[in-house]
Motif scaffolding. Structure first.
Motif, PDB file in Angstrom:
ATOM      1  N   LYS A 568     -44.802   4.581  10.596  1.00 19.52           N
ATOM      2  CA  LYS A 568     -45.760   3.498  10.332  1.00 19.52           C
ATOM      3  C   LYS A 568     -45.122   2.397   9.508  1.00 19.52           C
ATOM      4  CE  LYS A 568     -49.199   6.166   8.877  1.00 19.52           C
ATOM      5  NZ  LYS A 568     -50.511   6.556   8.330  1.00 19.52           N
ATOM      6  N   ARG A 572     -44.708  -1.230  10.941  1.00 13.69           N
ATOM      7  CA  ARG A 572     -45.410  -2.282  10.207  1.00 13.69           C
ATOM      8  C   ARG A 572     -44.448  -3.412   9.856  1.00 13.69           C
ATOM      9  NH1 ARG A 572     -47.749   0.396   5.659  1.00 13.69           N
ATOM     10  NH2 ARG A 572     -45.830  -0.023   4.544  1.00 13.69           N
ATOM     11  N   LYS A 576     -46.210  -4.353  13.779  1.00 14.73           N
ATOM     12  CA  LYS A 576     -47.155  -3.542  14.546  1.00 14.73           C
ATOM     13  C   LYS A 576     -48.179  -2.901  13.606  1.00 14.73           C
ATOM     14  CE  LYS A 576     -43.984  -2.516  18.343  1.00 14.73           C
ATOM     15  NZ  LYS A 576     -42.838  -3.286  17.869  1.00 14.73           N
ATOM     16  N   ARG A 577     -49.316  -2.514  14.182  1.00 11.22           N
ATOM     17  CA  ARG A 577     -50.425  -1.972  13.401  1.00 11.22           C
ATOM     18  C   ARG A 577     -50.212  -0.492  13.099  1.00 11.22           C
ATOM     19  NH1 ARG A 577     -55.648  -3.660  16.837  1.00 11.22           N
ATOM     20  NH2 ARG A 577     -56.431  -1.894  15.627  1.00 11.22           N
ATOM     21  N   HIS A 578     -50.367  -0.125  11.817  1.00 16.26           N
ATOM     22  CA  HIS A 578     -50.123   1.265  11.427  1.00 16.26           C
ATOM     23  C   HIS A 578     -51.196   2.208  11.940  1.00 16.26           C
ATOM     24  CE1 HIS A 578     -53.282   1.515   8.333  1.00 16.26           C
ATOM     25  NE2 HIS A 578     -53.020   0.247   8.109  1.00 16.26           N
ATOM     26  N   ASP A 579     -52.428   1.704  12.143  1.00 16.52           N
ATOM     27  CA  ASP A 579     -53.490   2.594  12.604  1.00 16.52           C
ATOM     28  C   ASP A 579     -53.231   3.081  14.028  1.00 16.52           C
ATOM     29  OD1 ASP A 579     -53.908  -0.106  13.377  1.00 16.52           O
ATOM     30  OD2 ASP A 579     -55.990   0.317  13.888  1.00 16.52           O
ATOM     31  N   LEU A 580     -52.475   2.307  14.802  1.00 16.90           N
ATOM     32  CA  LEU A 580     -52.168   2.731  16.166  1.00 16.90           C
ATOM     33  C   LEU A 580     -51.195   3.911  16.159  1.00 16.90           C
ATOM     34  CD1 LEU A 580     -51.865  -0.697  18.026  1.00 16.90           C
ATOM     35  CD2 LEU A 580     -53.888   0.624  17.382  1.00 16.90           C
ATOM     36  N   ASP A 603     -51.173  -1.456  21.592  1.00 21.05           N
ATOM     37  CA  ASP A 603     -51.274  -2.717  20.858  1.00 21.05           C
ATOM     38  C   ASP A 603     -51.564  -3.868  21.816  1.00 21.05           C
ATOM     39  OD1 ASP A 603     -51.239  -4.434  18.728  1.00 21.05           O
ATOM     40  OD2 ASP A 603     -49.078  -4.492  18.518  1.00 21.05           O
ATOM     41  N   VAL A 727     -58.477   4.118  15.442  1.00 18.46           N
ATOM     42  CA  VAL A 727     -58.161   2.687  15.530  1.00 18.46           C
ATOM     43  C   VAL A 727     -59.170   1.890  14.720  1.00 18.46           C
ATOM     44  CG1 VAL A 727     -57.874   0.713  17.071  1.00 18.46           C
ATOM     45  CG2 VAL A 727     -57.135   2.997  17.808  1.00 18.46           C
ATOM     46  N   GLY A 729     -61.385  -1.328  13.538  1.00 20.82           N
ATOM     47  CA  GLY A 729     -62.033  -2.409  14.271  1.00 20.82           C
ATOM     48  C   GLY A 729     -63.259  -1.929  15.032  1.00 20.82           C
TER      49      GLY A 729
END
Length: 729
Positions: A568, A572, A576-580, A603, A727, A729
């Motif tokens: 992550k 990051r 890139k998004r860490h939650d993915l 993503d 994820v 959101g």
């Protein structure tokens, strides 16, 4: 507004402490002056061989007046409460104000002259300064890195009067120790201070000193058709050693160039603080060096160069002796020495560690396209140079010297693996690409990680004494940069088994395997005897440090989670998004290459309208199913279609889910994650229509159950690609 100039002048400050000292001075001054209520336009600090300097522009002449209201006890509170409040505020009862039955105190504090605040602040800073090492001198109590000689303290061109341990503040400083005419001089403000320092051969700013070194050194090399070998770390250090740096080109005996260039450069750098020089035509080291003097010699530096050449020759003669002796000794003797060197009290000797790395490298080799025999050989040679004379003198050369010593007898591939198996050692370090090197480098780092996880020495917070985060990041980069398809969990399991067998003297993993075979009725006579012996050795099934097979399983899971965190961080940093990463790791995948491809595809998908809307639909479906689960068992099974009065949106979603499941499974089998996302995108419209047109919680139980089954299948199909519940959101 007035300007403040502070200089703390002392004997030589070690170069390695100067940068931190400048930062600490800035931090401490900022904290204390702000706490006193002062503000300013600009604050700057400098550090050099003999002085710390602070300049603040735009300070007011005094701190502002302050008015503060404090809430006290109720007016009818016990007498003790009132007395305590009065002591705290320093007021009397008739000075308090009462509002709505509550007493308030208004504290009025007049501003103080800035000079008074400065004197107090400087005294506090000097006495509490956090030098890594400090000393006392004479009969005083003050501690400073080296004896403190003078304090310049000027505010609005006037001296701020105070004294610290008998050192009186003033407006007088000194220039260069040798070239500054030996006379102190007075200054009136920063512009005057800096100009006079220049006149007395002192460059205040480290950036100016570094620029002078580089320009003069390159010019001296260019005049002889040579080229300076850049070294930023050495440049930082020598810039902290000389107030008026003067680079001089010197010559050395060409015979020393027969030594490995790393040895020559390190001898110059570590012992003498010299820069190496190369021949631009060949790219190889030249028989020259750059020494940075602190004076401008009358003979142009001829005598200085000659003297430094003699000293360097003595150093390189020592290095040549180590080189010759090491080549006589060899790997067998060094590996024997490692048997007496403890790696860690709970993890055995370095020789035991080499055995583990060798076994692990042999297992990893086929996974990365390397020869197992060569991988084991390289691993068994990888740590031997730690016992060599050269690495004993220059620890920075570990691995590098092993590569040199191995090249003659074992060939380039094994020598390169020995040389580079520590790589990558940091974010800026290069990643090996040769399969043999990758195998040994992975084995080395994985043994480190597994060992310290097994003895519960995991990183905590900002503490990571065994550099396990760096080791994990190294493994990740080795795998990703080379596109290696390595499943981590089986490798972790093998590494824990090797540790159990070789470091702790009892094969836990072997015991577990034999007990499974016993349950299946597949034990041979020899295996039965082995199982009896293992159980007799420890009836509790524990190793000498108290670990069970279950502990190893837990550690494998913990190590995989640790890798997820490191991945992550890496992704990051790449935007890139860490939650993915969490969403993909939740599937239980341990192939880093595949995980990253999934993350990239996910993503891209979530960046589209279809992806964002489908995510919202997933969360809505998931929330409904979670709510139903709290009431009881959620219906599962086949979804019925063609029912009487069944809404078209329900039928459409059921068929779309079946189609998506087939398409997603096909795409995942071929690792075409973009195609899997495309298949999911086709669910967006049916899901939207379903939630618009269909009442999930129907009064008819059969209809409600069928719709819950359908939502469960939508969640299941999407969950094959990623855990969308992770994820954001």
């Amino acid at each position: 507004m007035p300007q403040l100039l502070i200089e703390l002048f002392s004997e030589e400050i070690p170069a390695r402490m100067q940068g931190g000292a400048a930062r600490d001075l800035e931090r401490m001054a900022t904290e204390r002056l702000k706490a006193a209520g002062l503000s300013w336009d600009a604050l700057t600090t400098w550090a050099g061989p003999r002085r710390l300097t602070l300049v603040i522009d735009g300070l007011p002449a005094a701190t502002p007046d302050r008015s503060e209201e404090l809430k006290g006890p109720r007016a009818n509170a016990p007498e003790q409460a009132l007395e305590g409040f009065l002591r705290k505020t320093g007021l009397t009862r008739d000075q308090l104000t009462e509002r709505d039955g509550v007493l308030f105190a208004v504290i009025e504090e007049a501003g103080r002259p800035t000079t008074t605040v400065i004197a107090e602040t400087l005294d506090q800073i000097v006495r509490a300064f956090p030098w890594p090492k400090s000393m006392r001198w004479g009969s005083g109590t003050l501690r400073w890195v080296r004896p403190l000689k003078r304090i310049v303290a000027l505010f609005d061109e006037a001296v701020v009067p105070f004294a610290i341990d008998g050192i009186q503040s003033g407006d007088v400083t000194e220039g260069h120790r040798f070239m500054g005419a030996g006379q102190p001089f007075a200054v009136k403000d920063f512009a005057d201070y800096r100009a006079k320092l220049d006149q007395h051969f002192v460059l205040l700013d480290a950036a100016d000193r570094k620029l002078k070194i580089l320009e003069a050194a390159r010019a001296a090399c260019h005049a002889r058709g040579l080229e300076l070998v850049d070294d930023d770390g050495l440049l930082d250090e020598v810039a902290g050693l000389a107030e008026w740096p003067t680079p001089i080109l010197g010559d050395m005996d060409p015979q020393f160039l027969a030594l490995p260039p790393e040895v020559v450069r390190l001898s110059m750098k570590v012992h003498q603080k010299y820069f190496a020089v190369r021949d631009p035509a060949t790219g190889k080291l030249a028989p020259n060096f750059i020494v940075v003097a602190n004076v401008e010699a009358s003979d142009g530096g001829v005598a200085l160069a000659a003297g430094n050449s003699r000293v360097l020759s003595a150093r390189l003669n020592d290095a040549r002796f180590f080189w010759d002796e090491d080549r006589k000794t060899g790997f067998d003797a060094w590996n024997e020495k490692l048997k007496g060197v403890t790696f860690h009290a709970k993890l055995g000797t370095l020789a035991g560690r080499v055995d583990r790395i060798a076994a692990l490298a042999r297992e990893i080799a086929p996974l990365v396209g390397a020869d197992p025999d060569q991988a084991e050989t390289a691993a068994r040679l990888s740590k031997a140079d730690l016992a060599s004379a050269m690495v004993g003198e220059f620890p920075e050369l570990q691995g590098i010297m092993g590569g040199y010593y191995a090249r003659a007898d074992h060939g380039d591939a094994i020598a390169d693996a020995v040389r580079d198996h520590y790589k990558p050692q940091g974010p800026a370090d290069s990643v090996p690409t040769a399969p043999l090197t990758v195998a040994v480098a992975l084995a080395d780092k994985l043994d480190t990680l597994v060992g310290f996880f097994a003895i519960d020495e995991k990183p905590t917070g900002s503490k990571d004494p065994f550099a396990l985060r760096r080791a994990a990041l190294g493994v990740i980069r080795l795998i990703l940069d080379n596109g290696q398809r390595v499943a981590l969990m089986p490798v972790f399991g093998s590494a824990f088994a090797e540790l159990s067998t070789k470091a702790w003297g009892r094969p836990i993993a072997r015991l577990a395997d034999l007990e499974i075979a016993e349950e299946d009725g597949e034990l041979t006579t020899a295996q039965t005897a082995e199982l009896v012996q293992l159980r007799a050795a420890d009836v509790q099934g524990r190793d000498p440090v108290g670990h069970t097979v279950e502990d190893d399983v837990a550690n494998v899971d913990a190590l995989l989670a640790f890798f997820a965190d490191r991945l992550k961080v890496l992704l990051r940093d790449q935007g890139k998004r860490h939650d993915l990463v969490d969403a993909v790791f939740a599937l239980g995948d341990d192939d880093l290459v595949r995980i990253v491809r999934r993350v990239e595809a996910l993503d891209a998908f979530l960046a589209t309208d279809d992806g964002a809307n489908l995510l919202a639909g997933y969360k809505r479906a998931s929330n409904i199913l979670k709510a139903e689960a709290k009431k009881g068992e959620v219906p599962t099974g086949m979804v019925a279609t063609g029912l009487a009065n069944q809404p078209e949106a329900e039928t459409t979603l059921a068929f779309a889910t079946d189609v998506a499941r087939t398409a997603v499974d096909t795409a995942l089998e071929t690792e075409d994650f973009a195609a899997a996302m495309t298949a999911l995108s086709r669910l967006r419209a049916p899901v939207d229509a379903f939630f618009t047109d269909v009442m999930v919680n129907s009064d008819v139980p059969a209809e409600r159950d069928n719709r819950l089954k359908l939502l469960g299948q939508v969640r299941d199909v999407m969950g094959r690609v990623a855990d969308f519940g992770q994820v954001a959101g």
